[in-house]
Design an enzyme around this catalytic site. Structure first.
Site, mmCIF file in Angstrom:
data_model
loop_
_atom_site.group_PDB
_atom_site.id
_atom_site.type_symbol
_atom_site.label_atom_id
_atom_site.label_comp_id
_atom_site.label_asym_id
_atom_site.label_seq_id
_atom_site.Cartn_x
_atom_site.Cartn_y
_atom_site.Cartn_z
ATOM 1 N N LEU A 288 1.061 -1.240 -0.045
ATOM 2 C CA LEU A 288 0.072 0.053 -0.068
ATOM 3 C C LEU A 288 0.906 1.136 0.115
ATOM 4 O O LEU A 288 2.021 1.293 0.718
ATOM 5 C CB LEU A 288 -0.690 0.081 1.362
ATOM 6 C CG LEU A 288 -2.098 -1.001 1.168
ATOM 7 C CD1 LEU A 288 -2.712 -1.145 2.619
ATOM 8 C CD2 LEU A 288 -2.655 -1.206 0.119
ATOM 9 N N HIS B 113 -3.251 4.496 -2.532
ATOM 10 C CA HIS B 113 -4.205 3.572 -2.107
ATOM 11 C C HIS B 113 -4.848 4.208 -0.853
ATOM 12 O O HIS B 113 -6.196 4.126 -0.990
ATOM 13 C CB HIS B 113 -3.421 2.044 -1.562
ATOM 14 C CG HIS B 113 -3.131 1.261 -2.512
ATOM 15 N ND1 HIS B 113 -1.691 1.015 -2.546
ATOM 16 C CD2 HIS B 113 -3.547 0.704 -3.498
ATOM 17 C CE1 HIS B 113 -1.595 0.028 -3.510
ATOM 18 N NE2 HIS B 113 -2.567 -0.181 -4.153
#
Ligand code: PAF
Length: 283
Positions: free
Chosen positions: A33, A37
């Protein structure tokens, strides 16, 4: 944060949340991530009571096994990042391959009305069947009210909209703006693999898209295509794979503009073996 790894657990938990009248947002990811994101999750948290984030490196969307094996996996780091957003409203679903595919890793074949044959579809054969297979399974399991996808993968976003429409899935698909580094480079897990030199040079991608957008108002499509080819011609760090100007709905590349159609420019560039994509709305 609640973390679940089996399909049975996640469906049960969501059933309970829904019975209590909670809305469910969904952000599917393959982990690793980054800030891009997180902006999807922030948007999902603003508009839903709970947000399910899936972290699943989907084997069926990789063209080669080396790419799949090399894909960065760090669930602990992903969990720490998610906790910076919310500890109580995010539900993490981190299934094993078996939880999604049972004992048979099979890819379904989809007809996305031709969207799958353009751009990425030409260079990553079978990729969108893999994406369709996993996203359909996840949407059927979670049955979220809304699911969030980044516009950086604009072709994927349009394909998922088509999937939901064709398969009559009851989820609203929300496209979220591209999150960029200060240089303009679109955020991607792959950026971590760029050297400083490559990263500096990669700012040229968005710079080129912005100039193409300016030119789109006054110049012909072929002039712009030629200009972009020249920009990258003698670049020793970035290699242009494709640059196209396409109808945003059909994703078909065009040579001549028509009125009342929304166009977008799409680009894919290599820095060594690292592949970077980006796009921009033109009108
Ligand atoms: O965009 C991605 O990260 C993946 O393609 C997705 C949508 C999570 C499906 O595996």
């Amino acid at each position: 944060m609640e973390v679940y790894i089996t399909s049975r657990e996640i469906t049960q938990v969501i059933k309970i949340k829904k019975a209590e009248n909670n809305s469910i947002g969904f952000v599917p990811t393959m982990g690793a991530l980054h800030k891009g994101h997180l902006t999807l999750m922030e948007e999902a948290l603003r508009n839903n009571d709970y947000v399910v984030v899936s972290v699943f490196v989907n084997p069926t969307q990789f063209n080669n096994s080396e790419d799949l094996n090399k894909y960065p996996r760090n669930l602990d780091r992903d969990i720490s990042l998610l906790k910076t957003l919310s500890n109580s409203n995010i539900i993490l679903f981190a299934p094993t391959v078996k939880a999604i595919y049972n004992d048979k890793i099979e890819t379904e074949s989809f007809d996305f009305d031709g969207l799958e044959h353009e751009m990425e579809g030409k260079f990553r054969v079978g990729h969108f069947d893999g994406v369709g297979t996993v996203v359909k399974r996840l949407l059927q399991l979670i049955e979220p009210n809304k699911a969030y996808f980044g516009e950086k993968d604009f072709q994927q976003l349009q394909i998922i909209r088509k999937l939901v429409k064709k398969r009559q899935l009851a989820t609203q698909i929300i496209g979220c703006q591209i999150y960029r580094e200060s240089s303009g480079l679109a955020m991607s897990s792959r950026n971590e693999r760029l050297s400083d030199l490559q990263k500096n040079e990669a700012a040229l991608i968005y710079k080129t898209l912005k100039t193409a957008k300016l030119k789109f108002g006054t110049e012909s499509v072929t002039t712009i295509l030629d200009w972009v080819a020249k920009v990258f011609l003698n670049n020793t760090i970035l290699k242009l794979e494709y640059f196209v100007i396409s109808d945003e709905d059909t994703l078909k590349p065009i040579k001549i503009k028509s009125n009342n159609i929304k166009y977008r420019a799409f680009i894919a560039v290599y820095a060594d073996e690292i592949r970077l994509i980006d796009n921009i709305a033109l009108n």
